[in-house]
Design an enzyme around this catalytic site. Structure first.
Site, PDB file in Angstrom:
ATOM      1  N   GLY A   1      39.819 -20.504  -2.377  1.00 25.02           N
ATOM      2  CA  GLY A   1      39.468 -21.908  -2.165  1.00 25.02           C
ATOM      3  C   GLY A   1      38.224 -22.341  -2.903  1.00 25.02           C
ATOM      4  O   GLY A   1      38.207 -23.378  -3.574  1.00 25.02           O
TER       5      GLY A   1
ATOM      6  N   ALA B   1      39.085 -14.234 -12.793  1.00 23.87           N
ATOM      7  CA  ALA B   1      39.725 -13.042 -12.227  1.00 23.87           C
ATOM      8  C   ALA B   1      39.882 -13.164 -10.721  1.00 23.87           C
ATOM      9  O   ALA B   1      39.100 -13.842 -10.048  1.00 23.87           O
ATOM     10  CB  ALA B   1      38.899 -11.797 -12.562  1.00 23.87           C
TER      11      ALA B   1
ATOM     12  N   LYS C   1      27.774 -13.081   0.673  1.00 24.19           N
ATOM     13  CA  LYS C   1      26.526 -12.723   1.382  1.00 24.19           C
ATOM     14  C   LYS C   1      26.274 -11.221   1.435  1.00 24.19           C
ATOM     15  O   LYS C   1      25.228 -10.785   1.923  1.00 24.19           O
ATOM     16  CB  LYS C   1      26.565 -13.277   2.810  1.00 24.19           C
ATOM     17  CG  LYS C   1      26.528 -14.783   2.904  1.00 24.19           C
ATOM     18  CD  LYS C   1      26.453 -15.268   4.336  1.00 24.19           C
ATOM     19  CE  LYS C   1      27.779 -15.135   5.052  1.00 24.19           C
ATOM     20  NZ  LYS C   1      28.810 -16.066   4.559  1.00 24.19           N
TER      21      LYS C   1
ATOM     22  N   GLU D   1      22.405 -19.855  -3.442  1.00 21.79           N
ATOM     23  CA  GLU D   1      22.166 -21.013  -2.580  1.00 21.79           C
ATOM     24  C   GLU D   1      23.200 -21.150  -1.477  1.00 21.79           C
ATOM     25  O   GLU D   1      22.889 -21.545  -0.349  1.00 21.79           O
ATOM     26  CB  GLU D   1      22.155 -22.292  -3.435  1.00 21.79           C
ATOM     27  CG  GLU D   1      21.822 -23.560  -2.676  1.00 21.79           C
ATOM     28  CD  GLU D   1      20.425 -23.531  -2.081  1.00 21.79           C
ATOM     29  OE1 GLU D   1      20.331 -23.346  -0.850  1.00 21.79           O
ATOM     30  OE2 GLU D   1      19.453 -23.668  -2.837  1.00 21.79           O
TER      31      GLU D   1
ATOM     32  N   VAL E   1      23.654 -19.567   2.666  1.00 20.83           N
ATOM     33  CA  VAL E   1      23.304 -20.250   3.921  1.00 20.83           C
ATOM     34  C   VAL E   1      23.515 -21.745   3.716  1.00 20.83           C
ATOM     35  O   VAL E   1      22.949 -22.331   2.793  1.00 20.83           O
ATOM     36  CB  VAL E   1      21.835 -19.998   4.320  1.00 20.83           C
ATOM     37  CG1 VAL E   1      21.516 -20.706   5.631  1.00 20.83           C
ATOM     38  CG2 VAL E   1      21.545 -18.510   4.440  1.00 20.83           C
TER      39      VAL E   1
ATOM     40  N   GLY F   1      40.925 -24.917   8.903  1.00 20.28           N
ATOM     41  CA  GLY F   1      40.336 -24.050   7.880  1.00 20.28           C
ATOM     42  C   GLY F   1      38.875 -23.738   8.064  1.00 20.28           C
ATOM     43  O   GLY F   1      38.220 -23.219   7.151  1.00 20.28           O
TER      44      GLY F   1
ATOM     45  N   GLU G   1      37.543 -17.866   9.905  1.00 21.73           N
ATOM     46  CA  GLU G   1      38.131 -16.759   9.169  1.00 21.73           C
ATOM     47  C   GLU G   1      39.583 -16.591   9.631  1.00 21.73           C
ATOM     48  O   GLU G   1      39.991 -17.164  10.646  1.00 21.73           O
ATOM     49  CB  GLU G   1      37.339 -15.475   9.436  1.00 21.73           C
ATOM     50  CG  GLU G   1      35.903 -15.503   8.951  1.00 21.73           C
ATOM     51  CD  GLU G   1      35.793 -15.625   7.448  1.00 21.73           C
ATOM     52  OE1 GLU G   1      36.638 -15.034   6.736  1.00 21.73           O
ATOM     53  OE2 GLU G   1      34.885 -16.333   6.973  1.00 21.73           O
TER      54      GLU G   1
ATOM     55  N   LYS H   1      23.569 -14.798   7.955  1.00 21.59           N
ATOM     56  CA  LYS H   1      22.878 -15.950   7.362  1.00 21.59           C
ATOM     57  C   LYS H   1      21.417 -15.992   7.801  1.00 21.59           C
ATOM     58  O   LYS H   1      20.521 -16.302   6.999  1.00 21.59           O
ATOM     59  CB  LYS H   1      23.588 -17.245   7.748  1.00 21.59           C
ATOM     60  CG  LYS H   1      24.970 -17.398   7.128  1.00 21.59           C
ATOM     61  CD  LYS H   1      25.684 -18.639   7.638  1.00 21.59           C
ATOM     62  CE  LYS H   1      27.083 -18.752   7.049  1.00 21.59           C
ATOM     63  NZ  LYS H   1      27.826 -19.915   7.585  1.00 21.59           N
TER      64      LYS H   1
END
Length: 814
Positions: free
Chosen positions: A474, A503, A578, A605, A608, A663, A666, A681
């Protein structure tokens, strides 16, 4: 009078021959035209192989094959132009090749090919080109005069690489009475020696012939017609974003040619420069192109750069010893012997210590140069006055050409900077005495990278960012769409973002220049290149240009462990992943130390707050001396949505199901409700603020009981979640009764203590109204108190996350 020269690629087939005839006709309407012709493409090289290899019975077969090329050529011309005298032309071809066969039979008898015979063999193509063109033009009712180069161009030198005596040749041609309305034709590549024997003019001999004839005829212009639009800023076969040069001076053209540009040979430029004849390079396949003009010196104030060229298959001799110091005699002997043996020295670099000198030459001459130098300096080597010769092989010379280049600010520093960005070492540098060139010596393996970097830095008007994208879920897809949408904006800012690789976990699409974002998905589906870390590292080894960036839009831990390796290869890193920033403190620190050492950026950036400017804001605050007092924030878009729905009276299981459908969560919502993502985070923020903590140091008050861990199937998990509906409804109602709401909050105290838990907050709290997937972060600092700095907005979703990555990408060049 104007002179036109057409090369072999312009005469490669019947259509091109007739196209050349059209050009000649058109030009002849305005003024008298003289034309020099090469052999059709590949013919001269084909005939040259006959004399270079062992001459045996197989040669006659090759002669017949060459003849058939010409027969097929004139057959095609006859079909297109019916009035063409096919039979007469065929008869001439038969006569010429019968002569060749007799010559070959004689060679077979004496078992060797005399030097004087070789030029006769290899020049048949040019002679036949002139005959074919004469017949085409005469069949169109044009008068033609053929100049015989053997009798009119006097040569000096050997049979295969002669030089023209221009003064004598001018006298000879001046005596010829040529009607003003006639088209003049002459075979290129050919001349005659004082004995009247046919000789040839060596490499690019037809261009040289054209320049000589232009000088002899006092032509007002010499047009060289080839298969390119003119002189480009670099070789387009290996460099992207090249562009056509409108004008170059004779000296610049000489430097470009000397250092490897293939359009003209230095010998061609000498006569047109001597007699101040303008020259233009034109394209037979694109007659409307204005071409490149070569003329007098540029304006002295014009410091514009003209090109970057290369010579490969280079070696560098390092000669050192005490006999070199304070002794010009030894150095003179070195270059005298090399000159006497016709060895070409490209660059000479002398050490400041005076006891060492380096010179570059072509690799093919290595053995012979070693032999003659060892023979010349036998005594010095024996006495230890001269050290063993050190030879560095597999080198390339890159040269930057331009008027008054030595007076142009920062050219050398820009060259070194562009090479340094890809970790390319410069082995030697030389400055042309003409002030028109700077040359550097690098390893041959770095040619493609080096020349592209220099060209991008010095010649491309836009700042280029080369992107290698890993992860096209996404966020990755949204990023590609956003960059495509912003192409016009980027163009206005002189920024060009090139995707070199796209990729996913299974395969990759890689292009040397740039992937077209309009149809990348279609091309990606067609790609058969597999993706794994071994393949990736091999691909990245020699593809790091200036401003090359790897973007990680995955959540892959193993990939995140490669960041240090990528940075050492010369890449900047941008990541929405992360994993690296929440790994061990040791790895966290190593990434930053490596990035600092390698002068590369590591940007994250979106770790978080997705697209919210959290990290950048923090870095700006603390770099100006601010200090944190405390932090509280809602760091999960999914939990922001779920707890907002609880406030509205929706059951926990239903709120979670809706969040998953939209959405926000997870694939298994347990990962969201476990609180671990919020803890990660928070860890990123705490470390950014300056606290040296690990993930285990963060106190996590779980939303769910421990037993829910075992439900790995999302459907089963959502079903079991109903067991907690009444508990959470009761807790929400109790909070509502006193005007409070429940929020899942991450906190950092001044001492570095970090916690993640459900908190009950009132309407005075900045986090009170945060829901529907929003993130909100409140920073109480020395500068921001008692009212905190608040950052609020959507902290989840593909588009906002992609916009954060896009913002980081632009920071690479800012």
């Amino acid at each position: 009078m104007k002179l036109l020269k057409f090369g072999g690629t312009s005469l490669a087939n019947a259509k091109k021959f007739l196209c050349v005839a059209d050009i000649i006709e058109k030009k002849n309407k305005k003024e008298q035209i003289a034309v020099v012709l090469s052999a059709p493409a590949k013919i001269t090289n084909y005939l040259a192989t006959i004399i270079e290899n062992k001459i045996d019975d197989e040669v006659l077969k090759k002669i017949n094959l060459a003849k058939n090329i010409f027969i097929e050529l004139i057959q095609d011309i006859k079909r297109i132009q019916p009035l063409f005298p096919y039979e007469n032309t065929k008869s001439t071809i038969e006569i010429e090749f019968n002569k060749l066969k007799k010559i070959i039979n004689g060679i077979l008898l004496i078992k060797q090919c005399p030097e004087g015979i070789k030029p006769i063999i290899i020049s048949r193509g040019e002679i036949l080109s002139v005959d074919i063109m004469k017949n085409i033009l005469q069949s169109r009712n044009h008068e033609v005069t053929i100049l015989n180069p053997v009798t009119n161009l006097l040569s000096i030198g050997n049979y295969l690489d002669s030089t023209i005596d221009i003064k004598e040749s001018k006298k000879r041609i001046k005596k010829i009475n040529i009607d003003q309305k006639n088209i003049i034709l002459m075979a290129g590549f050919i001349a005659g020696n004082k004995e009247g024997e046919l000789v040839v003019l060596g490499r690019n001999g037809s261009d040289y012939s054209a320049a000589i004839l232009a000088s002899c005829l006092n032509a007002k212009c010499c047009e060289i017609w080839t298969d390119v639009d003119g002189v480009l800023t670099a070789d387009p076969r290996i460099v992207s974003n090249t562009y056509l040069l409108d004008y170059i001076s004779y000296q610049e053209a000489m430097e470009l040619s000397y250092f490897g540009a293939k359009v003209l040979h230095p010998r061609t430029i000498e006569p047109i420069s001597q007699f101040q004849i303008p020259c233009v390079i034109k394209n037979t396949n694109n007659t409307e192109s204005k071409g490149t003009w070569i003329g007098k010196e540029n304006n002295p104030s014009d410091n514009s750069l003209k090109g970057v060229t290369y010579l490969d298959n280079i070696i560098m001799f390092n000669i050192s010893g005490s006999c070199l110091k304070d002794s010009g005699n030894t150095i003179a002997r070195i270059f005298t012997i090399l000159s006497r043996e016709s060895m070409k020295i490209i660059l000479i670099i002398q050490s400041s210590s005076e006891n060492q000198i380096n010179f570059c030459t072509f690799e093919k001459d290595i053995d012979y140069i070693l032999l003659i130098l060892k023979k010349e300096f036998t005594l010095e080597i024996k006495e230890g006055l001269l050290n063993d010769f050190n030879i560095v092989k597999n080198l390339t010379i890159l040269s930057v050409i331009g008027s008054n280049i030595s007076e142009k600010n920062n050219i050398a520093s820009k060259i070194f900077s562009s090479l340094g960005s890809s970790k390319i070492n410069v082995l030697a540098i030389a400055h042309g005495s003409s002030k028109h060139s700077i040359s550097i010596v690098i390893k041959k393996e770095n040619l493609l990278q080096g020349i592209q970097n220099i060209h991008n830095t010095l010649f491309f008007k836009k700042t280029i960012i080369n992107v290698f994208l890993i992860g096209i879920g996404g966020v990755g897809k949204a990023l590609l769409k956003q960059i495509l949408k912003q192409e016009k904006f980027l163009d206005q800012k002189n920024i060009k973002i090139q995707f070199r690789m796209i990729a996913n976990s299974k395969k990759l699409l890689f292009l040397k220049n740039s992937i077209n974002l309009n149809n990348w998905e279609e091309n990606f589906k067609k790609s058969k290149e597999k993706f794994n870390l071994t393949i990736l590292n091999e691909l990245l080894k020699n593809t790091c240009d200036s401003n090359s960036v790897i973007i990680d839009c995955t959540s892959d831990y193993i990939l995140s462990k490669q960041y240090i390796s990528f940075i050492k290869k010369g890449f900047h890193i941008i990541t929405s992943n992360k994993k690296a920033n929440t790994d061990s403190l040791k790895y966290y620190s190593e990434i930053r130390t490596t990035a600092l050492k390698e002068n590369k950026k590591f940007l994250y950036e979106t770790n978080v707050g997705a697209g919210l400017p959290v990290i950048n804001t923090l870095q700006s605050l603390f770099s100006t001396g601010d200090c944190l007092i405390s932090f509280k924030g809602i760091l999960s878009g999914s939990l922001s949505f779920i707890f907002g729905k609880l406030e509205e009276g929706v059951l926990l299981s239903e709120a979670t199901k809706e969040a998953k459908k939209l959405g926000f969560t997870e694939p298994n919502p347990f990962d969201d409700l476990s609180g671990i993502d919020v803890a990660r985070k928070l860890l990123v923020l705490a470390r950014e603020i300056g606290y040296s903590i690990e993930l285990k140091d963060i106190s996590i008050e779980p939303i769910l009981p421990e037993r829910f861990k075992k439900y790995q199937n999302s459907e089963e998990f959502l079903f079991k979640l109903k067991e907690l509906d009444s508990f959470f409804s009761e807790r929400v109602n109790k909070a509502r009764d006193i005007g409070n709401v429940l929020r899942f909050i991450g906190s950092i105290e001044k001492n570095g203590k970090c916690s993640v838990k459900i908190e009950e907050i009132n309407s005075n709290n900045p986090l009170y109204k945060v829901k529907n997937g929003e993130n909100a972060l409140t920073f109480y600092t020395n500068y921001y108190q008692p009212i905190p700095l608040v950052l609020r907005g959507y902290g989840a979703g593909n588009d906002v996350t992609a916009s954060g990555v896009f913002s980081d990408l632009l920071r690479i060049i800012l």
